[in-house]
Scaffold this motif. Sequence first.
Motif, mmCIF file in Angstrom:
data_model
loop_
_atom_site.group_PDB
_atom_site.id
_atom_site.type_symbol
_atom_site.label_atom_id
_atom_site.label_comp_id
_atom_site.label_asym_id
_atom_site.label_seq_id
_atom_site.Cartn_x
_atom_site.Cartn_y
_atom_site.Cartn_z
ATOM 1 N N LEU A 8 0.829 -1.209 0.000
ATOM 2 C CA LEU A 8 0.000 0.000 0.000
ATOM 3 C C LEU A 8 0.861 1.254 0.000
ATOM 4 N N SER A 9 2.162 1.101 0.295
ATOM 5 C CA SER A 9 3.065 2.254 0.240
ATOM 6 C C SER A 9 3.389 2.633 -1.204
ATOM 7 N N ASP A 10 3.078 1.773 -2.148
ATOM 8 C CA ASP A 10 3.306 2.085 -3.562
ATOM 9 C C ASP A 10 1.990 2.543 -4.185
ATOM 10 N N PRO A 11 1.956 3.734 -4.771
ATOM 11 C CA PRO A 11 0.676 4.271 -5.284
ATOM 12 C C PRO A 11 0.056 3.385 -6.367
ATOM 13 N N ARG A 12 0.904 2.725 -7.205
ATOM 14 C CA ARG A 12 0.343 1.867 -8.252
ATOM 15 C C ARG A 12 -0.291 0.614 -7.629
ATOM 16 N N ASP A 13 0.410 0.040 -6.652
ATOM 17 C CA ASP A 13 -0.160 -1.120 -5.955
ATOM 18 C C ASP A 13 -1.438 -0.724 -5.229
ATOM 19 N N GLU A 14 -1.412 0.441 -4.601
ATOM 20 C CA GLU A 14 -2.603 0.861 -3.861
ATOM 21 C C GLU A 14 -3.799 0.985 -4.805
ATOM 22 N N ALA A 15 -3.580 1.634 -5.953
ATOM 23 C CA ALA A 15 -4.679 1.811 -6.917
ATOM 24 C C ALA A 15 -5.192 0.447 -7.380
ATOM 25 N N ALA A 16 -4.254 -0.484 -7.644
ATOM 26 C CA ALA A 16 -4.662 -1.820 -8.114
ATOM 27 C C ALA A 16 -5.437 -2.560 -7.031
ATOM 28 N N LEU A 17 -4.936 -2.517 -5.794
ATOM 29 C CA LEU A 17 -5.563 -3.281 -4.706
ATOM 30 C C LEU A 17 -6.963 -2.778 -4.364
ATOM 31 N N ARG A 18 -7.245 -1.527 -4.729
ATOM 32 C CA ARG A 18 -8.598 -0.998 -4.484
ATOM 33 C C ARG A 18 -9.600 -1.578 -5.470
ATOM 34 N N ARG A 19 -9.100 -2.110 -6.581
ATOM 35 C CA ARG A 19 -10.013 -2.582 -7.632
ATOM 36 C C ARG A 19 -10.405 -4.045 -7.399
ATOM 37 N N PRO A 20 -11.721 -4.337 -7.369
ATOM 38 C CA PRO A 20 -12.164 -5.726 -7.181
ATOM 39 C C PRO A 20 -11.613 -6.674 -8.246
ATOM 40 N N ASP A 21 -11.455 -6.206 -9.488
ATOM 41 C CA ASP A 21 -10.979 -7.124 -10.538
ATOM 42 C C ASP A 21 -9.528 -7.525 -10.290
ATOM 43 N N HIS A 22 -8.741 -6.610 -9.726
ATOM 44 C CA HIS A 22 -7.356 -6.953 -9.401
ATOM 45 C C HIS A 22 -7.327 -7.951 -8.237
ATOM 46 N N ARG A 23 -8.169 -7.701 -7.233
ATOM 47 C CA ARG A 23 -8.232 -8.633 -6.097
ATOM 48 C C ARG A 23 -8.736 -10.000 -6.569
ATOM 49 N N ALA A 24 -9.638 -9.996 -7.564
ATOM 50 C CA ALA A 24 -10.142 -11.271 -8.090
ATOM 51 C C ALA A 24 -9.006 -12.051 -8.752
ATOM 52 N N ARG A 25 -8.099 -11.333 -9.450
ATOM 53 C CA ARG A 25 -6.961 -12.028 -10.072
ATOM 54 C C ARG A 25 -6.047 -12.619 -8.999
ATOM 55 N N LEU A 26 -5.819 -11.845 -7.943
ATOM 56 C CA LEU A 26 -5.000 -12.357 -6.835
ATOM 57 C C LEU A 26 -5.645 -13.602 -6.215
ATOM 58 N N ALA A 27 -6.959 -13.501 -5.957
ATOM 59 C CA ALA A 27 -7.661 -14.607 -5.292
ATOM 60 C C ALA A 27 -7.666 -15.842 -6.184
ATOM 61 N N SER A 28 -7.841 -15.631 -7.487
ATOM 62 C CA SER A 28 -7.889 -16.772 -8.386
ATOM 63 C C SER A 28 -6.517 -17.455 -8.453
ATOM 64 N N ALA A 29 -5.450 -16.655 -8.477
ATOM 65 C CA ALA A 29 -4.098 -17.235 -8.475
ATOM 66 C C ALA A 29 -3.855 -18.010 -7.187
ATOM 67 N N LEU A 30 -4.242 -17.454 -6.064
ATOM 68 C CA LEU A 30 -3.989 -18.127 -4.785
ATOM 69 C C LEU A 30 -4.858 -19.374 -4.647
ATOM 70 N N ALA A 31 -6.067 -19.331 -5.185
ATOM 71 C CA ALA A 31 -6.932 -20.521 -5.135
ATOM 72 C C ALA A 31 -6.284 -21.656 -5.924
ATOM 73 N N ARG A 32 -5.716 -21.327 -7.082
ATOM 74 C CA ARG A 32 -5.017 -22.369 -7.865
ATOM 75 C C ARG A 32 -3.832 -22.920 -7.077
#
Length: 377
Positions: A337-361
């Motif tokens: 969250l200290s990185d503005p690009r990461d922060e912007a991405a992490l706020r987006r549900p579609d980005h979190r969905a990609r993270l969750a889908s990768a971790l589920a695999r």
Amino acid sequence: MSGLGRRPLLGLGLFAALGAAPARAGSIVGGSIAAAGPAARLALPVQGDQRWSVRALDDPRRLALHLPGATWRGPASLRGAGPVRAARFVESDDMLLIDLAAPALPRGGPARAGHIVIDIRRAPAADFAAAVRAGRDVLAGVARTPAALPLVVLDPGHGGRDPGAIGAAGTQEKRIVLAAALDLKARLEAARTCRVVLTRTRDVFVPLADRVEFARRRDAALFVSLHADSAPGARGASVYTLSETASDAMSEALARRENRADIAGGLRLPSVSPEVQRILISLMRQETRAGSARIARLAVRELGEEVPLLPNTHREASFVVLKAPEIPSALIELGFLSDPRDEAALRRPDHRARLASALARAVRHWLEATGVQAAAG
Ligand SMILES: [Zn+2]
């Protein structure tokens, strides 16, 4: 001995050799005898694993169903059907005595998980007499409770009065990681290969040691902690496993910041000598380390398919939440969250969905590769 002996990775053979194996005896939690064609069908629902065997007895004519070590919670007596007059459990002998109205012998009934099913059919008197004279088991088996799916504990970091990292745009780590954990839980449950519980499902504070204990009490097969911390100059997802010496200064600083509450509870072991305990602990730690390394490897691979990664993506540090000695554990930084690009991405549900889908695999592959069998009972 808590859940230790039920952890499949540890190898029950070791515990058996130590005389610490869980008893192969269960509870009989009900019972019935019903007509099934010309036979009487005896059905006993069992919790846990239960060995059983049947012998024929004369004078009076009976069948004795031995249930070694069983706890009987069924009815005191069972009404008969067909060639069976009635049956009653004799606790002192771990035996269900089946009174026969006519010569009859048992056969295995239709297989039913978690049940002992025996069909008792009329037999020629000479056959029954031969079975009595033989004095041996005429039928035997083991009933097993259908195994439960392995448990994965997801640990959304922070919560309540502890917001975790806060991004420049005001994004709170505790909210991001809870949203990601709920998404991951739904995906894992949809695959039906494991059960999933979260150390917190709301915005509440949970001490670090409690998160570890939460997983240990439930005999978790795998523990995955989710974070999105702050680290100057860092960007992208990364994965951490336990080591007393950190792999780099950033990981060490991350762990130090996370470890405000310390301590991982005492280990519960079977009552064996201190020497044997040391051997058990050492074996267990080896297996835990291997399992942790494997989930880290898989998470790095799958996350790399979906999102930017921090260089040297798998790192090591002494995070308190990774210290359950018997549970393979990893901590995932979804981004920083200290990185503005990461922060912007992490706020987006579609980005979190990609993270969750990768971790589920990654978790699904881990369960397959580890061959984690469900804990019985
Ligand atoms: Zn954190």
